[in-house]
Design a protein around this motif. Structure first.
Motif, mmCIF file in Angstrom:
data_model
loop_
_atom_site.group_PDB
_atom_site.id
_atom_site.type_symbol
_atom_site.label_atom_id
_atom_site.label_comp_id
_atom_site.label_asym_id
_atom_site.label_seq_id
_atom_site.Cartn_x
_atom_site.Cartn_y
_atom_site.Cartn_z
ATOM 1 N N PHE A 200 115.147 71.152 36.131
ATOM 2 C CA PHE A 200 114.673 72.261 36.957
ATOM 3 C C PHE A 200 114.348 71.719 38.345
ATOM 4 N N SER A 201 114.932 72.313 39.364
ATOM 5 C CA SER A 201 114.708 71.863 40.734
ATOM 6 C C SER A 201 114.105 72.996 41.565
ATOM 7 N N ASP A 202 112.836 72.859 41.883
ATOM 8 C CA ASP A 202 112.099 73.826 42.697
ATOM 9 C C ASP A 202 112.352 73.473 44.154
ATOM 10 N N GLU A 203 113.090 74.345 44.866
ATOM 11 C CA GLU A 203 113.539 74.022 46.222
ATOM 12 C C GLU A 203 113.037 75.038 47.245
ATOM 13 N N ALA A 204 111.776 75.408 47.109
ATOM 14 C CA ALA A 204 111.189 76.429 47.974
ATOM 15 C C ALA A 204 111.122 76.015 49.439
ATOM 16 N N TYR A 205 111.172 74.689 49.705
ATOM 17 C CA TYR A 205 110.946 74.202 51.068
ATOM 18 C C TYR A 205 112.183 73.526 51.649
ATOM 19 N N ARG A 206 113.372 73.864 51.175
ATOM 20 C CA ARG A 206 114.566 73.105 51.557
ATOM 21 C C ARG A 206 114.812 73.098 53.062
ATOM 22 N N GLU A 207 114.394 74.138 53.764
ATOM 23 C CA GLU A 207 114.650 74.189 55.214
ATOM 24 C C GLU A 207 113.795 73.204 56.004
ATOM 25 N N PHE A 208 112.745 72.690 55.373
ATOM 26 C CA PHE A 208 111.780 71.892 56.117
ATOM 27 C C PHE A 208 111.809 70.431 55.661
ATOM 28 N N CYS A 209 112.897 69.753 56.054
ATOM 29 C CA CYS A 209 113.053 68.308 55.859
ATOM 30 C C CYS A 209 113.077 67.679 57.249
ATOM 31 N N TYR A 210 112.231 66.683 57.489
ATOM 32 C CA TYR A 210 112.060 66.145 58.836
ATOM 33 C C TYR A 210 112.695 64.774 59.038
ATOM 34 N N ASP A 211 112.543 63.897 58.070
ATOM 35 C CA ASP A 211 112.989 62.519 58.258
ATOM 36 C C ASP A 211 114.053 62.102 57.250
ATOM 37 N N LEU A 230 115.244 76.720 41.247
ATOM 38 C CA LEU A 230 114.186 77.730 41.323
ATOM 39 C C LEU A 230 113.863 77.922 42.798
ATOM 40 N N ASP A 231 113.915 79.164 43.260
ATOM 41 C CA ASP A 231 113.885 79.384 44.698
ATOM 42 C C ASP A 231 112.990 80.559 45.059
ATOM 43 N N THR A 232 112.695 80.682 46.347
ATOM 44 C CA THR A 232 111.877 81.782 46.858
ATOM 45 C C THR A 232 112.098 81.917 48.358
ATOM 46 N N ILE A 233 111.914 83.128 48.877
ATOM 47 C CA ILE A 233 111.963 83.335 50.329
ATOM 48 C C ILE A 233 110.585 83.165 50.962
ATOM 49 N N SER A 234 109.556 82.954 50.163
ATOM 50 C CA SER A 234 108.170 82.976 50.644
ATOM 51 C C SER A 234 107.945 82.045 51.821
ATOM 52 N N LYS A 235 108.338 80.785 51.690
ATOM 53 C CA LYS A 235 108.076 79.803 52.732
ATOM 54 C C LYS A 235 109.198 79.795 53.771
ATOM 55 N N ARG A 236 110.430 80.029 53.289
ATOM 56 C CA ARG A 236 111.596 79.963 54.169
ATOM 57 C C ARG A 236 111.445 80.906 55.355
ATOM 58 N N TYR A 237 110.990 82.134 55.075
ATOM 59 C CA TYR A 237 110.888 83.140 56.129
ATOM 60 C C TYR A 237 109.452 83.586 56.373
ATOM 61 N N GLN A 289 113.761 76.408 65.166
ATOM 62 C CA GLN A 289 112.496 76.679 65.844
ATOM 63 C C GLN A 289 111.301 76.491 64.913
ATOM 64 N N THR A 290 111.408 77.042 63.705
ATOM 65 C CA THR A 290 110.276 76.922 62.783
ATOM 66 C C THR A 290 110.103 75.471 62.326
ATOM 67 N N LYS A 291 111.207 74.787 62.112
ATOM 68 C CA LYS A 291 111.137 73.388 61.693
ATOM 69 C C LYS A 291 110.481 72.534 62.777
ATOM 70 N N ALA A 292 110.828 72.769 64.031
ATOM 71 C CA ALA A 292 110.229 72.018 65.132
ATOM 72 C C ALA A 292 108.726 72.269 65.211
ATOM 73 N N PRO A 316 104.442 62.775 55.366
ATOM 74 C CA PRO A 316 105.294 63.606 54.502
ATOM 75 C C PRO A 316 106.643 63.859 55.154
ATOM 76 N N GLY A 317 107.704 63.793 54.361
ATOM 77 C CA GLY A 317 109.042 63.967 54.897
ATOM 78 C C GLY A 317 109.515 65.399 54.940
ATOM 79 N N GLY A 318 108.757 66.310 54.320
ATOM 80 C CA GLY A 318 109.187 67.698 54.289
ATOM 81 C C GLY A 318 108.068 68.619 53.864
ATOM 82 N N ALA A 319 108.433 69.901 53.654
ATOM 83 C CA ALA A 319 107.481 70.980 53.325
ATOM 84 C C ALA A 319 106.439 71.077 54.439
ATOM 85 N N PHE A 320 105.219 71.537 54.135
ATOM 86 C CA PHE A 320 104.164 71.527 55.157
ATOM 87 C C PHE A 320 102.807 71.187 54.547
#
Length: 408
Positions: A200-211, A230-237, A289-292, A316-320
């Motif tokens: 099971f791969s929970d990838e709710a924060y895939r857009e927010f990878c920094y390094d 396993l996914d969600t739009i909650s954090k992405r948008y 823009q959001t990632k920056a 941290p390399g990703g998420a927030f």
């Protein structure tokens, strides 16, 4: 005598909401509370998404199809294909948030008493879902010393028993912000194939990878029947209240089983799917823009934390989220004290004690999770509150210079 269920007794309080009554009491006293306890971003939900709901020509708000509107699933499949996940509409089940996707995975793949292997610390709600599904969590502990990297694969091997049925991973990780590498994911995939486990791969924060490059479990080859995203739009948008997620797998038998659980709740939210479908209208620059913005917040938080005596935190390399070690006796006590007994310039900060992210007893007692979901101005003020609190907290575990105490 009436009693609640054993399951109800075992259900834990949310680690990031448990202290809410103390925060509300502080606000009643006129203290401003900076919320770093929960992943609720202050980023504006895209106006085009909100407008889609406001302008929808709907006269009867009917049930949607159990799997979700076909039009939304098509656009979601297009989105996945743009990030290198080759799935079609038949592989996607729309859920009421990522939470329902997690629950469907446990209910569809594990029997009561089966074991779910998870690297800890892990998303606190996993414990609640395991209780609801009567599943036992088997933790594999990662260390703050190496930034919460994946523990050696041998540690996972040692924990596999005849009751082991699945391995659950969150990448980028909540609560640590760690981004698992392709090599680490390949090791886990091979383990799951070798021992006939689901991954099971929970990838709710895939857009927010920094390094580090984002790698999905579905980017791996040779394990399609094992993998569930396993996914969600909650954090992405920044649309946490929409409660729209997805259960994604190419395993046809598993998809059909999850569909039966989805029929139990009839359909996912209709208006929220309208909102989510409108995300396809966002410009390609939206995530840039959001990632920056999150990257600026991350750098500010890490810089401020590392300047505080006795505080340790990896980058941290990703998420927030940031997981930090604090020089205090017990973070559960400290976080409650922040809300009950402390203020600086009539402000305080709400953090999440990390003990709720561990299954192993007594771990995380000197750690907290902080979400950098406030703009940099407010984030800086929140961190100043923390800095000042660490100087005067009665249970601090490092000596504080007298000059600093006199200054307060």
């Amino acid at each position: 005598m009436l009693e609640v269920s054993q399951r109800g007794h075992a259900m834990p309080l949310s680690p990031y909401r448990r202290l809410t009554p103390f925060a509300e009491a502080a606000k009643q006293r006129g203290v401003r509370v900076h919320h770093l306890n929960i992943g609720q971003p202050d980023i504006e939900t895209p106006p085009t998404m909100m407008a889609a709901v406001q302008q929808a020509d709907i006269r009867v708000l009917e049930y949607s199809p159990t799997a979700g509107y076909l039009s939304y699933r098509r656009k979601l499949a297009d989105y996945y294909q743009r990030v290198g996940i080759q799935v079609g509409v038949e592989d996607i089940l729309v859920t009421a948030g990522g939470s329902e996707a997690i629950f469907f995975a446990l209910m569809s793949c594990l029997n009561p008493g089966d074991e779910l292997i998870i690297p800890e610390p892990f998303y606190g709600a996993y414990t609640a879902f395991a209780v609801a599904a009567d599943v036992r969590i088997v933790p594999v502990t990662s260390s703050i010393a190496d930034g919460f990297a994946l523990p050696p694969i041998e540690e996972f091997e040692r924990r596999i028993t005849p009751r082991s049925k699945a391995l659950l991973l969150c990448t980028p990780n909540n609560p640590t912000g760690y981004v698992y590498s392709r090599q680490e994911l390949e090791q886990l995939k091979d383990l799951c194939v070798r021992h006939d486990l689901y991954l099971f791969s929970d990838e709710a924060y895939r857009e927010f990878c920094y390094d580090r490059e984002y790698v999905s479990a579905m980017h791996l080859e040779g394990a399609d029947d094992h993998i569930v995203v396993l996914d969600t739009i909650s954090k992405r948008y920044s649309a946490c209240g929409a409660r729209i997620g997805a259960f994604v797998t190419k395993n046809k038998a598993l998809q059909q089983t999850a569909f039966k659980f989805a029929q139990m709740r009839i359909s996912p939210p209709g208006l929220a799917q309208v909102l989510a479908e409108a995300a396809s209208e966002l410009p390609d620059t939206y995530f840039d823009q959001t990632k920056a913005e999150y990257l600026n917040r991350r750098d500010l938080m890490v810089q401020r934390l590392r300047a505080m005596p006795g505080v340790e935190c990896p980058v941290p390399g990703g998420a927030f989220y940031v997981m930090a070690h604090l020089p205090v006796d017990d973070c559960d006590t400290f976080c409650q004290w922040l809300l009950e007994s402390f203020s600086y310039e009539n402000e305080t900060v709400m953090l999440t004690p990390a003990s709720g992210f561990y299954a192993t007893k007594n771990l995380g007692k000197q750690q907290v999770r902080m979400a950098y979901v406030l703009n940099c101005t407010h984030l800086d003020r929140a961190l100043t509150c923390l800095e000042q609190a660490l100087l005067v907290y009665p249970g601090r575990e490092i000596a504080v210079p007298e000059a600093a105490l006199d200054h307060n």
